[in-house]
Design a protein around this motif. Structure first.
Motif, mmCIF file in Angstrom:
data_model
loop_
_atom_site.group_PDB
_atom_site.id
_atom_site.type_symbol
_atom_site.label_atom_id
_atom_site.label_comp_id
_atom_site.label_asym_id
_atom_site.label_seq_id
_atom_site.Cartn_x
_atom_site.Cartn_y
_atom_site.Cartn_z
ATOM 1 N N MET A 250 20.609 -55.173 -2.496
ATOM 2 C CA MET A 250 21.030 -53.915 -3.064
ATOM 3 C C MET A 250 22.468 -53.661 -2.625
ATOM 4 S SD MET A 250 19.334 -50.115 -2.636
ATOM 5 C CE MET A 250 17.712 -50.691 -2.941
ATOM 6 N N SER A 251 23.292 -53.229 -3.539
ATOM 7 C CA SER A 251 24.686 -52.990 -3.200
ATOM 8 C C SER A 251 24.815 -51.739 -2.330
ATOM 9 C CB SER A 251 25.518 -52.833 -4.471
ATOM 10 O OG SER A 251 25.247 -51.588 -5.092
ATOM 11 N N VAL A 252 25.955 -51.613 -1.724
ATOM 12 C CA VAL A 252 26.204 -50.483 -0.821
ATOM 13 C C VAL A 252 26.121 -49.160 -1.577
ATOM 14 C CG1 VAL A 252 27.930 -49.424 0.681
ATOM 15 C CG2 VAL A 252 27.587 -51.885 0.725
ATOM 16 N N ILE A 253 26.616 -49.125 -2.797
ATOM 17 C CA ILE A 253 26.598 -47.886 -3.581
ATOM 18 C C ILE A 253 25.156 -47.465 -3.866
ATOM 19 C CG2 ILE A 253 27.195 -46.863 -5.810
ATOM 20 C CD1 ILE A 253 29.747 -48.573 -5.717
ATOM 21 N N TRP A 254 24.305 -48.414 -4.274
ATOM 22 C CA TRP A 254 22.892 -48.090 -4.518
ATOM 23 C C TRP A 254 22.222 -47.646 -3.229
ATOM 24 C CZ3 TRP A 254 20.938 -46.498 -8.688
ATOM 25 C CH2 TRP A 254 21.331 -47.000 -9.912
ATOM 26 N N PHE A 255 22.551 -48.287 -2.122
ATOM 27 C CA PHE A 255 21.980 -47.921 -0.831
ATOM 28 C C PHE A 255 22.330 -46.477 -0.490
ATOM 29 C CE2 PHE A 255 21.934 -47.991 3.864
ATOM 30 C CZ PHE A 255 20.633 -48.410 4.060
ATOM 31 N N LEU A 256 23.567 -46.080 -0.733
ATOM 32 C CA LEU A 256 23.992 -44.708 -0.460
ATOM 33 C C LEU A 256 23.316 -43.720 -1.397
ATOM 34 C CD1 LEU A 256 27.794 -45.253 0.192
ATOM 35 C CD2 LEU A 256 25.995 -44.888 1.872
ATOM 36 N N ILE A 257 23.185 -44.085 -2.675
ATOM 37 C CA ILE A 257 22.532 -43.205 -3.646
ATOM 38 C C ILE A 257 21.063 -43.006 -3.272
ATOM 39 C CG2 ILE A 257 21.767 -43.036 -6.049
ATOM 40 C CD1 ILE A 257 24.446 -44.392 -6.813
ATOM 41 N N VAL A 258 20.391 -44.097 -2.936
ATOM 42 C CA VAL A 258 18.986 -44.008 -2.513
ATOM 43 C C VAL A 258 18.876 -43.157 -1.257
ATOM 44 C CG1 VAL A 258 17.064 -45.348 -1.552
ATOM 45 C CG2 VAL A 258 18.220 -46.135 -3.616
ATOM 46 N N GLY A 259 19.803 -43.305 -0.316
ATOM 47 C CA GLY A 259 19.789 -42.512 0.915
ATOM 48 C C GLY A 259 19.946 -41.030 0.655
ATOM 49 N N VAL A 260 20.850 -40.665 -0.237
ATOM 50 C CA VAL A 260 21.060 -39.247 -0.556
ATOM 51 C C VAL A 260 19.823 -38.664 -1.239
ATOM 52 C CG1 VAL A 260 22.378 -37.655 -2.002
ATOM 53 C CG2 VAL A 260 23.566 -39.371 -0.659
ATOM 54 N N ILE A 261 19.276 -39.395 -2.210
ATOM 55 C CA ILE A 261 18.087 -38.916 -2.919
ATOM 56 C C ILE A 261 16.910 -38.772 -1.964
ATOM 57 C CG2 ILE A 261 16.382 -39.514 -4.682
ATOM 58 C CD1 ILE A 261 18.714 -40.827 -6.241
ATOM 59 N N ALA A 262 16.696 -39.771 -1.114
ATOM 60 C CA ALA A 262 15.580 -39.731 -0.169
ATOM 61 C C ALA A 262 15.746 -38.595 0.833
ATOM 62 C CB ALA A 262 15.456 -41.063 0.561
ATOM 63 N N GLY A 263 16.940 -38.404 1.343
ATOM 64 C CA GLY A 263 17.187 -37.309 2.283
ATOM 65 C C GLY A 263 16.987 -35.945 1.648
ATOM 66 N N TRP A 264 17.421 -35.812 0.405
ATOM 67 C CA TRP A 264 17.268 -34.562 -0.328
ATOM 68 C C TRP A 264 15.788 -34.276 -0.577
ATOM 69 C CZ3 TRP A 264 15.710 -33.968 -5.582
ATOM 70 C CH2 TRP A 264 15.800 -32.666 -6.049
ATOM 71 N N LEU A 265 15.059 -35.300 -1.039
ATOM 72 C CA LEU A 265 13.632 -35.134 -1.289
ATOM 73 C C LEU A 265 12.878 -34.800 -0.004
ATOM 74 C CD1 LEU A 265 12.886 -38.023 -3.796
ATOM 75 C CD2 LEU A 265 12.793 -35.567 -4.251
ATOM 76 N N ALA A 266 13.219 -35.467 1.079
ATOM 77 C CA ALA A 266 12.559 -35.197 2.360
ATOM 78 C C ALA A 266 12.838 -33.766 2.811
ATOM 79 C CB ALA A 266 13.026 -36.192 3.415
ATOM 80 N N GLY A 267 14.061 -33.296 2.604
ATOM 81 C CA GLY A 267 14.399 -31.918 2.955
ATOM 82 C C GLY A 267 13.566 -30.918 2.163
ATOM 83 N N LEU A 268 13.294 -31.234 0.894
ATOM 84 C CA LEU A 268 12.457 -30.363 0.079
ATOM 85 C C LEU A 268 11.000 -30.412 0.535
ATOM 86 C CD1 LEU A 268 13.756 -31.093 -3.537
ATOM 87 C CD2 LEU A 268 14.167 -29.066 -2.148
ATOM 88 N N LEU A 269 10.514 -31.599 0.837
ATOM 89 C CA LEU A 269 9.113 -31.758 1.223
ATOM 90 C C LEU A 269 8.806 -31.142 2.580
ATOM 91 C CD1 LEU A 269 8.523 -35.416 0.029
ATOM 92 C CD2 LEU A 269 7.614 -33.329 -0.997
ATOM 93 N N VAL A 270 9.747 -31.234 3.502
ATOM 94 C CA VAL A 270 9.533 -30.705 4.844
ATOM 95 C C VAL A 270 10.023 -29.261 4.939
ATOM 96 C CG1 VAL A 270 10.029 -31.107 7.308
ATOM 97 C CG2 VAL A 270 9.710 -33.034 5.787
ATOM 98 N N LYS A 271 10.617 -28.768 3.879
ATOM 99 C CA LYS A 271 11.137 -27.397 3.798
ATOM 100 C C LYS A 271 12.201 -27.131 4.845
ATOM 101 C CE LYS A 271 7.020 -25.903 1.742
ATOM 102 N NZ LYS A 271 6.245 -25.239 1.011
ATOM 103 N N GLY A 272 13.082 -28.120 5.007
ATOM 104 C CA GLY A 272 14.174 -27.961 5.945
ATOM 105 C C GLY A 272 15.401 -27.368 5.296
ATOM 106 N N GLY A 273 15.395 -27.224 3.978
ATOM 107 C CA GLY A 273 16.525 -26.652 3.283
ATOM 108 C C GLY A 273 17.660 -27.625 3.076
ATOM 109 N N GLY A 274 17.512 -28.851 3.512
ATOM 110 C CA GLY A 274 18.563 -29.843 3.339
ATOM 111 C C GLY A 274 19.624 -29.719 4.416
#
Length: 79
Positions: free
Chosen positions: A1-25
């Protein structure tokens, strides 16, 4: 996976986790860091083979890892 995809996946995963754990991001950089660390945790737990790989599998694995990370951080913060 290229670095750009890795960063995009990281941002999406972090955002989703913030929503699921109700941390507000944590903002773009914070979500990126949580997502990347979550991807490492999820990769260790699932071996990266969830859903046959691909972008959706990577996002799911990284999100699960990021949720675990956020829950652990909350437990440590309360202690």
């Amino acid at each position: 996976m290229s670095v750009i995809w890795f960063l995009i996946v990281g941002v999406i995963a972090g955002w989703l986790a913030g929503l699921l754990v109700k941390g507000g991001g944590f903002g773009l950089i914070g979500d990126l860091v949580v997502g990347i660390i979550g991807a490492l945790i999820g990769g260790l737990l699932f071996g990266g083979g969830l859903l046959g790989g691909g972008v959706l599998g990577s996002i799911l694995v990284a999100t699960i890892g990021a949720v675990i990370l956020l829950v652990v951080l909350r437990v440590i913060k309360r202690a």
